[in-house]
Design a protein around this motif. Structure first.
Motif, PDB file in Angstrom:
ATOM      1  N   MET A 134      11.759  -3.621   0.276  1.00 47.19           N
ATOM      2  CA  MET A 134      11.445  -2.773  -0.879  1.00 47.19           C
ATOM      3  C   MET A 134      12.681  -2.522  -1.735  1.00 47.19           C
ATOM      4  SD  MET A 134       8.971  -0.062   1.113  1.00 47.19           S
ATOM      5  CE  MET A 134       8.929   1.092  -0.250  1.00 47.19           C
ATOM      6  N   LEU A 135      13.820  -2.215  -1.086  1.00 50.15           N
ATOM      7  CA  LEU A 135      15.056  -1.934  -1.825  1.00 50.15           C
ATOM      8  C   LEU A 135      15.566  -3.181  -2.538  1.00 50.15           C
ATOM      9  CD1 LEU A 135      16.939   0.338   0.751  1.00 50.15           C
ATOM     10  CD2 LEU A 135      15.880   1.048  -1.398  1.00 50.15           C
ATOM     11  N   ALA A 136      15.478  -4.324  -1.862  1.00 52.21           N
ATOM     12  CA  ALA A 136      15.941  -5.577  -2.467  1.00 52.21           C
ATOM     13  C   ALA A 136      15.124  -5.923  -3.707  1.00 52.21           C
ATOM     14  CB  ALA A 136      15.869  -6.709  -1.446  1.00 52.21           C
ATOM     15  N   ILE A 137      13.816  -5.758  -3.619  1.00 49.18           N
ATOM     16  CA  ILE A 137      12.945  -6.074  -4.754  1.00 49.18           C
ATOM     17  C   ILE A 137      13.182  -5.119  -5.914  1.00 49.18           C
ATOM     18  CG2 ILE A 137      10.523  -6.119  -5.519  1.00 49.18           C
ATOM     19  CD1 ILE A 137       9.812  -7.172  -2.713  1.00 49.18           C
ATOM     20  N   SER A 138      13.322  -3.836  -5.612  1.00 50.61           N
ATOM     21  CA  SER A 138      13.515  -2.851  -6.680  1.00 50.61           C
ATOM     22  C   SER A 138      14.877  -2.978  -7.354  1.00 50.61           C
ATOM     23  CB  SER A 138      13.353  -1.433  -6.130  1.00 50.61           C
ATOM     24  OG  SER A 138      14.361  -1.153  -5.169  1.00 50.61           O
TER      25      SER A 138
ATOM     26  N   PRO B 169       4.902 -10.345 -10.272  1.00 46.59           N
ATOM     27  CA  PRO B 169       3.707  -9.948  -9.511  1.00 46.59           C
ATOM     28  C   PRO B 169       3.787 -10.209  -8.018  1.00 46.59           C
ATOM     29  CG  PRO B 169       3.049 -10.961 -11.563  1.00 46.59           C
ATOM     30  CD  PRO B 169       4.548 -11.109 -11.478  1.00 46.59           C
ATOM     31  N   VAL B 170       4.270 -11.389  -7.616  1.00 44.02           N
ATOM     32  CA  VAL B 170       4.295 -11.724  -6.186  1.00 44.02           C
ATOM     33  C   VAL B 170       5.160 -10.739  -5.404  1.00 44.02           C
ATOM     34  CG1 VAL B 170       6.177 -13.406  -6.497  1.00 44.02           C
ATOM     35  CG2 VAL B 170       4.675 -13.549  -4.508  1.00 44.02           C
ATOM     36  N   TYR B 171       6.285 -10.340  -5.966  1.00 44.97           N
ATOM     37  CA  TYR B 171       7.167  -9.399  -5.265  1.00 44.97           C
ATOM     38  C   TYR B 171       6.701  -7.959  -5.424  1.00 44.97           C
ATOM     39  CZ  TYR B 171      10.172 -13.412  -4.609  1.00 44.97           C
ATOM     40  OH  TYR B 171      10.658 -14.646  -4.237  1.00 44.97           O
ATOM     41  N   PHE B 172       5.962  -7.683  -6.478  1.00 50.19           N
ATOM     42  CA  PHE B 172       5.342  -6.361  -6.622  1.00 50.19           C
ATOM     43  C   PHE B 172       4.337  -6.136  -5.496  1.00 50.19           C
ATOM     44  CE2 PHE B 172       1.678  -3.937  -8.369  1.00 50.19           C
ATOM     45  CZ  PHE B 172       2.301  -2.699  -8.525  1.00 50.19           C
ATOM     46  N   PHE B 173       3.520  -7.152  -5.232  1.00 51.43           N
ATOM     47  CA  PHE B 173       2.561  -7.052  -4.125  1.00 51.43           C
ATOM     48  C   PHE B 173       3.278  -6.984  -2.779  1.00 51.43           C
ATOM     49  CE2 PHE B 173      -0.377  -9.407  -7.167  1.00 51.43           C
ATOM     50  CZ  PHE B 173      -1.105  -8.274  -7.479  1.00 51.43           C
ATOM     51  N   LEU B 174       4.350  -7.755  -2.638  1.00 56.47           N
ATOM     52  CA  LEU B 174       5.099  -7.756  -1.386  1.00 56.47           C
ATOM     53  C   LEU B 174       5.731  -6.400  -1.108  1.00 56.47           C
ATOM     54  CD1 LEU B 174       6.230  -9.173   1.073  1.00 56.47           C
ATOM     55  CD2 LEU B 174       8.071 -10.099  -0.355  1.00 56.47           C
ATOM     56  N   SER B 175       6.268  -5.738  -2.129  1.00 55.13           N
ATOM     57  CA  SER B 175       6.859  -4.412  -1.930  1.00 55.13           C
ATOM     58  C   SER B 175       5.794  -3.399  -1.542  1.00 55.13           C
ATOM     59  CB  SER B 175       7.591  -3.954  -3.193  1.00 55.13           C
ATOM     60  OG  SER B 175       6.705  -3.842  -4.287  1.00 55.13           O
ATOM     61  N   ASN B 176       4.599  -3.533  -2.114  1.00 54.40           N
ATOM     62  CA  ASN B 176       3.496  -2.655  -1.726  1.00 54.40           C
ATOM     63  C   ASN B 176       3.070  -2.914  -0.288  1.00 54.40           C
ATOM     64  OD1 ASN B 176       1.950  -0.855  -3.933  1.00 54.40           O
ATOM     65  ND2 ASN B 176       2.971  -2.565  -4.948  1.00 54.40           N
ATOM     66  N   LEU B 177       3.056  -4.189   0.109  1.00 51.85           N
ATOM     67  CA  LEU B 177       2.713  -4.538   1.491  1.00 51.85           C
ATOM     68  C   LEU B 177       3.733  -3.943   2.465  1.00 51.85           C
ATOM     69  CD1 LEU B 177       0.806  -6.216   3.347  1.00 51.85           C
ATOM     70  CD2 LEU B 177       2.459  -8.091   3.136  1.00 51.85           C
TER      71      LEU B 177
ATOM     72  N   VAL C  36       3.028  -0.211   2.808  1.00 50.82           N
ATOM     73  CA  VAL C  36       1.835   0.012   3.633  1.00 50.82           C
ATOM     74  C   VAL C  36       2.133  -0.256   5.104  1.00 50.82           C
ATOM     75  CG1 VAL C  36      -0.530  -0.762   4.094  1.00 50.82           C
ATOM     76  CG2 VAL C  36       0.236  -0.450   1.743  1.00 50.82           C
ATOM     77  N   ASP C  37       2.922  -1.288   5.380  1.00 51.38           N
ATOM     78  CA  ASP C  37       3.251  -1.610   6.767  1.00 51.38           C
ATOM     79  C   ASP C  37       4.053  -0.493   7.433  1.00 51.38           C
ATOM     80  OD1 ASP C  37       1.909  -3.978   6.907  1.00 51.38           O
ATOM     81  OD2 ASP C  37       3.630  -5.245   6.428  1.00 51.38           O
ATOM     82  N   ILE C  38       4.954   0.131   6.683  1.00 50.77           N
ATOM     83  CA  ILE C  38       5.709   1.265   7.225  1.00 50.77           C
ATOM     84  C   ILE C  38       4.767   2.415   7.551  1.00 50.77           C
ATOM     85  CG2 ILE C  38       7.411   3.057   6.675  1.00 50.77           C
ATOM     86  CD1 ILE C  38       8.925   0.960   5.040  1.00 50.77           C
ATOM     87  N   CYS C  39       3.848   2.710   6.622  1.00 50.27           N
ATOM     88  CA  CYS C  39       2.869   3.786   6.841  1.00 50.27           C
ATOM     89  C   CYS C  39       1.931   3.444   7.995  1.00 50.27           C
ATOM     90  CB  CYS C  39       2.064   4.020   5.565  1.00 50.27           C
ATOM     91  SG  CYS C  39       3.027   4.590   4.155  1.00 50.27           S
TER      92      CYS C  39
END
Length: 313
Positions: free
Chosen positions: A46-50, A58-66, A69-72
């Motif tokens: 998440m930090l690397a993407i941001s 888009p591909v990394y936007f979805f990956l950061s959301n994933l 969610v995985d942490i939660c």
């Protein structure tokens, strides 16, 4: 039960993964290590993407959301299991158990639908590259993520509300390390027909429809690959899609095996083993799967570590 909760069970007992003290200690440290790796790995993604403007796609936007969610997702079950081990108390209150079920189903549903959104993104990128920027706009990406969260919470609310109406008359031992829907339904002493019906209808919409969507996306991608004459081009496509496909197989293979096959075909131990895969192992492996073969992701992580954390790589 006519919508009324007549439960006489005030708490449940989570039997965990083992009764052997030596195995319990080993599993505690193993799960703690895996949980820390999961949290750190997904947080770094998440930090690397941001922090890298080149990854604001888009591909990394979805990956950061994933990753979020995985942490939660893992935080819904693993901390309670670890605290139960430390306190030597395996009980969980009735309300706490239902809360865990709600968040577990919610985040699992987001994972499922989000993987479909990622497959659609890969489909557009490979099968309609000239129209990619006009189709996968920031607004469309945000809407897709909002649909993931909204549908998943609706699905979770349905199952949780229907669970509240059931009665639990004495049997309160759950052969699992967290409160899961399937073992709770087996403990209920009232009719679970509606609950089972919702699992195979509404629940299936959250698992099977996204899975079918992923299969259709990859069917079109496979056809597009067959038309590519360049070996290098084919390798690039496989590299782009291989990571996502590996995560899909891990996640859906275990989830469908546990929830959408007859309970007589698998034991509680097999369900627990499968649950370990999709609740902890898959979220832990995601950062590695998506970064090890991705030059952009590795570059962003290297930049994050050197610039933000002060280390040299």
């Amino acid at each position: 039960m006519e919508g009324k909760n007549n439960s006489i069970v005030s708490e449940f007992i989570l039997l965990g993964l083992s009764d052997e003290p030596e195995q319990q200690r080993l599993l505690f440290f193993l799960f703690l290590l895996m949980y820390l790796i999961t949290g750190l790995g997904n947080l770094l993604i998440m930090l690397a993407i941001s922090s890298d403007p080149h990854l604001h796609t888009p591909v990394y936007f979805f990956l950061s959301n994933l990753s979020l969610v995985d942490i939660c997702f893992t935080s819904t079950t693993i901390p309670k299991m670890l605290s139960n081990h430390i306190s030597k108390n395996r009980t969980i209150p009735y309300a706490g158990c239902l809360t865990q079920v709600f968040f577990f189903i919610w985040f699992a549903g987001i994972d499922s639908i989000l993987l479909t959104a990622m497959a659609y993104d890969r489909y557009v990128a490979i099968c309609a590259p000239l129209h990619y920027n006009t189709i996968m706009t920031p607004r469309v990406c945000v809407l897709l993520v909002l649909v993931c969260w909204s549908w998943a919470i609706t699905n979770s609310l349905i199952h949780t509300v229907l669970l509240i109406r059931l009665s639990f008359c004495g049997h309160n031992e759950i052969p699992h390390f967290f409160c899961d829907l399937s073992p709770l339904l087996k403990l209920a002493c009232s009719d679970t027909f509606i609950n089972d019906l919702m699992v195979y209808t509404v629940g299936a919409l959250t698992a099977f429809l996204p899975f079918i969507g992923i299969l259709l996306s990859y069917a079109h991608i496979f056809i597009a690959i067959m038309k590519i004459s360049s070996v290098r081009g084919m390798q690039k496509v496989f590299s782009t899609c291989g990571s996502h496909l590996a995560v899909v197989c891990l996640f859906y293979g275990t989830v469908i095996g546990v929830y959408f096959t007859p309970t007589s075909t698998h034991t509680a131990q097999q369900d627990t083993a499968a649950a370990v895969i999709y609740t902890l192992i898959t979220p832990m492996l995601n950062p590695f799967i998506y970064s090890l073969r991705n030059k952009d992701m590795k570059g962003a992580l290297r930049m994050l570590i050197t610039r933000k954390l002060g280390f040299t790589v």
